[in-house]
Design an enzyme around this catalytic site. Structure first.
Site, PDB file in Angstrom:
ATOM      1  N   HIS A 128      -3.739 -10.767   4.701  1.00 32.31           N
ATOM      2  CA  HIS A 128      -3.754 -10.312   6.099  1.00 32.31           C
ATOM      3  C   HIS A 128      -5.173 -10.078   6.592  1.00 32.31           C
ATOM      4  O   HIS A 128      -6.114 -10.006   5.817  1.00 32.31           O
ATOM      5  CB  HIS A 128      -2.911  -9.049   6.252  1.00 32.31           C
ATOM      6  N   GLU A 146      -7.917  -9.705   3.729  1.00 32.24           N
ATOM      7  CA  GLU A 146      -7.543  -8.976   2.514  1.00 32.24           C
ATOM      8  C   GLU A 146      -6.325  -9.632   1.865  1.00 32.24           C
ATOM      9  O   GLU A 146      -5.502 -10.248   2.536  1.00 32.24           O
ATOM     10  CB  GLU A 146      -7.243  -7.515   2.867  1.00 32.24           C
ATOM     11  N   HIS A 182      -0.276  -4.743   7.293  1.00 36.31           N
ATOM     12  CA  HIS A 182      -1.292  -4.915   6.240  1.00 36.31           C
ATOM     13  C   HIS A 182      -0.635  -5.308   4.923  1.00 36.31           C
ATOM     14  O   HIS A 182      -0.847  -4.682   3.886  1.00 36.31           O
ATOM     15  CB  HIS A 182      -2.124  -3.633   6.093  1.00 36.31           C
ATOM     16  N   ASP A 230      -7.752  -7.669   8.955  1.00 33.82           N
ATOM     17  CA  ASP A 230      -7.993  -6.377   9.612  1.00 33.82           C
ATOM     18  C   ASP A 230      -8.844  -6.598  10.851  1.00 33.82           C
ATOM     19  O   ASP A 230      -9.880  -7.258  10.789  1.00 33.82           O
ATOM     20  CB  ASP A 230      -8.804  -5.443   8.702  1.00 33.82           C
ATOM     21  N   HIS A 238      -8.390  -1.015  13.279  1.00 38.29           N
ATOM     22  CA  HIS A 238      -7.797  -0.392  12.094  1.00 38.29           C
ATOM     23  C   HIS A 238      -8.496   0.932  11.750  1.00 38.29           C
ATOM     24  O   HIS A 238      -7.850   1.906  11.374  1.00 38.29           O
ATOM     25  CB  HIS A 238      -7.898  -1.372  10.926  1.00 38.29           C
ATOM     26  N   TRP A 247       0.855  -1.205   0.000  1.00 36.82           N
ATOM     27  CA  TRP A 247       0.000   0.000   0.000  1.00 36.82           C
ATOM     28  C   TRP A 247       0.884   1.247   0.000  1.00 36.82           C
ATOM     29  O   TRP A 247       1.837   1.328   0.789  1.00 36.82           O
ATOM     30  CB  TRP A 247      -0.892  -0.009   1.240  1.00 36.82           C
TER      31      TRP A 247
HETATM   32 ZN   LIG Z   1      -5.724  -4.256   6.003  1.00 32.84          ZN
END
Ligand SMILES: [Zn+2]
Length: 214
Positions: free
Chosen positions: A54, A177, A50, A56, A60, A20
């Protein structure tokens, strides 16, 4: 016991994975090496939580949300359906989910989308990935789903990250995710995705597998 077929749906963790934008880089390095004369090999990792495949936790997006170490293992393990979303769909709305035929009573659903093509462009992060809209998130909450899995790095589209996350996490859904579904045939499986027992973290990488009974 019947022989169980196991599919690994975890994305490989390495410096070559897409991350990300703005998150820490992934480092996996050998800090003690037998080749260099050490008695043992030892590696260390450094990364955000993340990355790749992974989970969440509510913390978060919610200040007082649940930490990852307290997530319910009964939700992280159990029956799951892999639902195929047509490749021309760029946003998973309530209408899209209805059309894909999510069965009543489904507790865990993983969406297989055109994101599978985006992994192939690694290590570059793709901002145009398919995510779930707010009304799609609300639909899944209303259906009583307990775990939602997506095949890129966020359940929500890049330009509207907060709202779908908040809808899911306020309703205590667990978000999985970055699952890698390229080789997975849509259908019913047993899912197991266990985040690390990181204390006070809002997420964690996990090893995710789908099992089918032979
Ligand atoms: Zn995440």
């Amino acid at each position: 016991m019947n022989k169980m077929k196991i599919h690994d749906i975890s994305y490989p963790i390495s410096p070559n994975m897409p991350v990300w934008p703005g998150d820490p880089p992934v480092v996996v390095e050998r800090v003690s090496s037998m080749e260099a004369g050490a008695g043992v090999n030892i590696s260390r990792i450094s990364c955000g939580v993340h990355i790749g495949t992974h989970v969440d936790a509510p913390l978060h997006f919610l200040r007082d949300g649940e930490r990852v170490q307290n997530l319910d293992l009964h939700i992280l393990v159990g029956d799951a359906v892999v639902l195929e979303i047509p490749s021309d769909v760029s946003l998973i709305t309530a209408e899209v989910i209805r059309k894909a035929g999510l069965a009543a009573g489904t507790e865990r659903v993983l969406f297989k989308t055109s994101n599978q093509e985006r992994w192939k462009l690694a290590p570059e992060f793709q901002t145009d990935f398919v995510g779930i809209s707010p009304d799609g998130a609300q639909y899944l909450v209303d259906m009583g789903v307990k775990l939602v899995g997506v095949d890129y790095l966020s359940v929500a589209p890049f330009n509207n990250s907060r709202e779908p996350h908040e809808i899911f996490l306020k309703a205590h859904l667990i978000l999985l995710e970055g699952v890698y579904l390229n080789k997975i045939t849509p259908g019913n499986y047993m899912l197991c995705c266990l985040p690390l027992k990181l204390i006070d973290s809002e997420g964690s990488p996990c090893r995710a597998i789908l099992m089918e009974l032979g």
